[in-house]
Motif scaffolding. Structure first.
Motif, PDB file in Angstrom:
ATOM      1  N   PHE A  89     -46.525 -11.288  96.997  1.00  0.00           N
ATOM      2  CA  PHE A  89     -47.772 -12.100  96.935  1.00  0.00           C
ATOM      3  C   PHE A  89     -48.470 -11.791  95.823  1.00  0.00           C
ATOM      4  N   SER A  90     -47.681 -11.597  94.720  1.00  0.00           N
ATOM      5  CA  SER A  90     -48.294 -10.850  93.442  1.00  0.00           C
ATOM      6  C   SER A  90     -47.197 -11.244  92.296  1.00  0.00           C
ATOM      7  N   LEU A  91     -47.884 -11.606  91.283  1.00  0.00           N
ATOM      8  CA  LEU A  91     -46.971 -11.759  89.978  1.00  0.00           C
ATOM      9  C   LEU A  91     -47.741 -11.015  88.744  1.00  0.00           C
ATOM     10  N   ASN A  92     -47.010 -10.165  88.124  1.00  0.00           N
ATOM     11  CA  ASN A  92     -47.389  -9.527  86.957  1.00  0.00           C
ATOM     12  C   ASN A  92     -47.116 -10.249  85.873  1.00  0.00           C
ATOM     13  N   ILE A  93     -48.102 -10.908  85.277  1.00  0.00           N
ATOM     14  CA  ILE A  93     -47.846 -11.986  84.205  1.00  0.00           C
ATOM     15  C   ILE A  93     -47.323 -11.212  82.915  1.00  0.00           C
ATOM     16  N   LYS A  94     -47.792 -10.046  82.679  1.00  0.00           N
ATOM     17  CA  LYS A  94     -47.351  -9.452  81.393  1.00  0.00           C
ATOM     18  C   LYS A  94     -45.910  -9.111  81.624  1.00  0.00           C
ATOM     19  N   ARG A  95     -45.551  -8.584  82.596  1.00  0.00           N
ATOM     20  CA  ARG A  95     -44.063  -8.315  82.909  1.00  0.00           C
ATOM     21  C   ARG A  95     -43.109  -9.658  82.688  1.00  0.00           C
ATOM     22  N   VAL A  96     -43.589 -10.693  83.094  1.00  0.00           N
ATOM     23  CA  VAL A  96     -42.722 -11.910  82.952  1.00  0.00           C
ATOM     24  C   VAL A  96     -42.660 -12.173  81.661  1.00  0.00           C
ATOM     25  N   GLU A  97     -43.980 -12.094  80.744  1.00  0.00           N
ATOM     26  CA  GLU A  97     -43.745 -12.318  79.390  1.00  0.00           C
ATOM     27  C   GLU A  97     -42.911 -11.684  78.486  1.00  0.00           C
ATOM     28  N   GLU A  98     -42.884 -10.258  78.978  1.00  0.00           N
ATOM     29  CA  GLU A  98     -41.893  -9.488  78.174  1.00  0.00           C
ATOM     30  C   GLU A  98     -40.438  -9.390  78.492  1.00  0.00           C
ATOM     31  N   GLN A  99     -40.384  -9.839  79.970  1.00  0.00           N
ATOM     32  CA  GLN A  99     -38.799  -9.816  80.223  1.00  0.00           C
ATOM     33  C   GLN A  99     -38.173 -11.164  79.845  1.00  0.00           C
ATOM     34  N   PHE A 100     -39.204 -12.577  79.792  1.00  0.00           N
ATOM     35  CA  PHE A 100     -38.432 -13.645  79.472  1.00  0.00           C
ATOM     36  C   PHE A 100     -38.928 -14.258  78.034  1.00  0.00           C
ATOM     37  N   ASN A 101     -39.661 -13.467  77.364  1.00  0.00           N
ATOM     38  CA  ASN A 101     -40.165 -13.848  76.010  1.00  0.00           C
ATOM     39  C   ASN A 101     -40.833 -15.108  76.277  1.00  0.00           C
ATOM     40  N   VAL A 102     -41.767 -15.334  76.883  1.00  0.00           N
ATOM     41  CA  VAL A 102     -42.679 -16.658  76.914  1.00  0.00           C
ATOM     42  C   VAL A 102     -43.978 -16.330  76.707  1.00  0.00           C
ATOM     43  N   ASN A 103     -45.141 -17.432  76.566  1.00  0.00           N
ATOM     44  CA  ASN A 103     -46.421 -17.167  76.851  1.00  0.00           C
ATOM     45  C   ASN A 103     -46.481 -17.907  78.291  1.00  0.00           C
ATOM     46  N   PHE A 104     -47.053 -17.184  79.145  1.00  0.00           N
ATOM     47  CA  PHE A 104     -46.862 -17.572  80.497  1.00  0.00           C
ATOM     48  C   PHE A 104     -47.810 -18.806  80.854  1.00  0.00           C
ATOM     49  N   LYS A 105     -48.970 -18.695  80.176  1.00  0.00           N
ATOM     50  CA  LYS A 105     -50.227 -19.749  80.730  1.00  0.00           C
ATOM     51  C   LYS A 105     -49.556 -20.856  79.769  1.00  0.00           C
ATOM     52  N   GLU A 106     -49.225 -20.892  78.833  1.00  0.00           N
ATOM     53  CA  GLU A 106     -48.633 -21.970  78.144  1.00  0.00           C
ATOM     54  C   GLU A 106     -47.422 -22.663  78.853  1.00  0.00           C
ATOM     55  N   TYR A 107     -46.427 -21.665  78.982  1.00  0.00           N
ATOM     56  CA  TYR A 107     -45.168 -22.403  79.507  1.00  0.00           C
ATOM     57  C   TYR A 107     -45.445 -22.870  80.915  1.00  0.00           C
ATOM     58  N   PHE A 108     -46.504 -22.476  81.700  1.00  0.00           N
ATOM     59  CA  PHE A 108     -46.522 -22.812  83.244  1.00  0.00           C
ATOM     60  C   PHE A 108     -48.024 -23.604  83.345  1.00  0.00           C
ATOM     61  N   ALA A 109     -48.711 -24.177  82.214  1.00  0.00           N
ATOM     62  CA  ALA A 109     -49.981 -24.831  82.057  1.00  0.00           C
ATOM     63  C   ALA A 109     -50.065 -25.707  83.430  1.00  0.00           C
ATOM     64  N   ASP A 110     -48.811 -26.444  83.522  1.00  0.00           N
ATOM     65  CA  ASP A 110     -49.008 -27.382  84.699  1.00  0.00           C
ATOM     66  C   ASP A 110     -49.233 -26.919  86.243  1.00  0.00           C
ATOM     67  N   ALA A 111     -48.406 -25.889  86.142  1.00  0.00           N
ATOM     68  CA  ALA A 111     -48.444 -24.946  87.554  1.00  0.00           C
ATOM     69  C   ALA A 111     -49.948 -24.402  87.986  1.00  0.00           C
ATOM     70  N   ILE A 112     -50.337 -23.653  86.642  1.00  0.00           N
ATOM     71  CA  ILE A 112     -51.497 -23.020  86.888  1.00  0.00           C
ATOM     72  C   ILE A 112     -52.624 -24.241  87.221  1.00  0.00           C
ATOM     73  N   GLU A 113     -52.758 -25.382  86.437  1.00  0.00           N
ATOM     74  CA  GLU A 113     -53.682 -26.519  86.819  1.00  0.00           C
ATOM     75  C   GLU A 113     -53.529 -26.853  88.344  1.00  0.00           C
ATOM     76  N   ALA A 114     -52.270 -27.096  88.952  1.00  0.00           N
ATOM     77  CA  ALA A 114     -51.959 -27.378  90.099  1.00  0.00           C
ATOM     78  C   ALA A 114     -52.489 -26.261  91.263  1.00  0.00           C
ATOM     79  N   LEU A 115     -52.441 -25.005  90.580  1.00  0.00           N
ATOM     80  CA  LEU A 115     -53.059 -23.890  91.621  1.00  0.00           C
ATOM     81  C   LEU A 115     -54.462 -23.895  91.886  1.00  0.00           C
ATOM     82  N   GLN A 116     -55.366 -24.613  90.899  1.00  0.00           N
ATOM     83  CA  GLN A 116     -56.664 -24.478  90.701  1.00  0.00           C
ATOM     84  C   GLN A 116     -57.312 -24.999  92.131  1.00  0.00           C
TER      85      GLN A 116
END
Length: 455
Positions: free
Chosen positions: A378-405
């Motif tokens: 029930f929790s996601l460490n954004i920094k961990r995802v960015e380090e593990q997958f070499n992505v900018n999380f909020k840019e990569y998942f901009a559409d998902a974050i918008e849908a979560l609003q």
């Protein structure tokens, strides 16, 4: 006070996310040659988890969504064991079966519909091919209390079994009659005593809410009886009504189902009941005692979800054995044939009985990690995802974050630069919260989605 009435709008078709991508994405273009290549390239240092599917049942439980075969013929079970052994021997040709085994699970069907002697034969065959079980390996079996004896328990215990899951579903007589599963409380009570007397210290019972004729009041009576058995875990599943997949579900009068708002009230009451009686909620549908190892995993952020539910045994390649079983590694899923003749024909030909599968892309692996973390912890460490997958999380998942609003505004989710955190109330909608990250689901119009309702 939670306004459950407003939750009705979230009752949408959606996956349960026992995998990502989900099973509808699996393709017959994935063949045994693909699986052989994956087996060849797997690291000898990665552990193995084994799932063995035992598909037979005496008769149909109308709510069941499992791949089962109904029979009373003993010869069918005998023949099936013969083919399980063939599959094990073919696996040995392509897979390093000397790798460490951390988990083995017998599912079904009804594994204990097989006789104690037959179960012993299967266990011995598996351990002959996979000899390197860890001392603390989790060995578990799904049990229908109507087909379980002390002799079954003795065989399972001798085979290293340390965890049992008993199917109960509901104790109400009208519900049991409607779902075609008559199972008195005393029967369940007796088989759990058999397990405890054998020294099984991890006992789970499965319940289902949302069945025909269930009410909040009737289901509370089931909870009150079941808690007297003092089991270590409860799995309380939302009934998945998929009559287009399971013909037996067409026997139900859909007007007898509790409405979405009633199901939410049942879930809320279930959560309140277990938490007030010393259990804690784990994931979206499990409850366990505080001393259970699941909580240590949650504290470390190491709880995992797979086809068998929630587990602490992550980081292993799952080997699916038997009819319709699913296995997976870091970047693939593979499912065996679903019908006996094709399964047997493949094995007679010396082939792995691969029906279909899926090769995960880099994007799939990233989204899989995100969805499984949310489903499990029930929790996601954004920094961990960015380090593990070499992505900018909020840019990569901009559409998902918008849908979560909408969930943020409803105070069901918090999103910061560091993490995504689901509120306690939000956990009841965790499938909905994960859906914006599903690249495949979002390509399908909602009225075309062939999944059970999330509520």
């Amino acid at each position: 006070m939670i306004d459950f009435k407003k939750f009705e709008k979230y009752s949408r078709p959606g996956p349960r996310y026992t995998s990502y991508p989900t099973a509808p994405e699996f393709s017959e273009e994935f063949t045994q040659d693909d699986l052989k290549a994956y087996y060849k390239n797997q690291s000898d240092d990665r552990a193995i988890s084994i799932y063995i599917h035992m598909p037979f049942c005496r008769s149909a439980c109308y709510f069941c969504g499992c791949n089962t075969i109904f029979t009373s013929k003993e010869e069918k079970k005998v023949e099936y064991i013969t083919y399980l052994k063939k599959e094990l021997n073919i696996l040995k040709e392509h897979l390093n079966t000397n790798r460490e085994v951390t988990q083995m699970h017998f599912g079904g069907g009804t594994p204990t519909f097989f006789s104690p002697k037959q179960l012993e034969e299967v266990i011995n065959a598996v351990k002959e091919v996979f000899p390197n079980f860890r001392a603390d390996a989790e060995v578990s079996c799904e049990v229908d209390p109507r087909f379980f004896t002390k002799e079954h328990m003795d065989v399972l215990k001798a085979g290293g079994c340390n965890r049992l899951s008993f199917g109960v579903q509901d104790l109400d007589e009208q519900v049991q009659k409607t779902i075609h599963r008559i199972q008195p409380f005393e029967l369940t009570q007796n088989v759990i005593k058999i397990a405890r007397d054998a020294g099984i210290h991890s006992v789970n019972t499965d319940l289902i809410y949302g069945l025909p004729h269930q009410t909040k009041k009737s289901f509370r009576k089931t909870l009150e009886k079941m808690i007297t058995l003092d089991t270590d875990r409860f799995a309380v599943f939302n009934y998945a009504h998929v009559p287009w997949l399971m013909k037996t579900m067409r026997k139900f009068d859909e007007s007898t189902f509790p409405k979405p708002e009633e199901k939410l009230e049942m879930l809320k009451d279930t959560i309140d009941f277990f938490t007030s009686n010393g259990y804690k909620m784990v994931g979206m549908d499990h409850f366990a005692k505080p001393e259970d190892e699941l909580f240590k995993a949650i504290e470390k952020g190491e709880l995992h979800r797979n086809f068998q539910g929630y587990t602490t045994k992550g980081g292993a390649d799952l080997i699916g054995i038997g009819l319709t079983s699913i296995g997976n590694g870091v970047d693939y899923y593979a499912q065996n044939f679903k019908d006996i003749p094709t399964y047997e024909a493949a094995l007679d030909n010396g082939d792995l009985p691969v029906f279909k599968g899926y090769r995960l892309s880099d994007d799939d692996q990233l989204r899989q990690f995100v969805i499984m973390e949310l489903m499990s912890n029930f929790s996601l460490n954004i920094k961990r995802v960015e380090e593990q997958f070499n992505v900018n999380f909020k840019e990569y998942f901009a559409d998902a974050i918008e849908a979560l609003q909408e969930f943020v505004e409803a105070q069901l989710v918090e999103i910061s630069d560091e993490k995504i955190q689901v509120s306690q109330t939000g956990t009841m909608l965790i499938r909905n919260i994960c859906m914006p990250f599903d690249a495949y689901l979002n390509k399908i119009p909602e009225d075309k989605r062939r999944f059970s309702k999330t509520i």
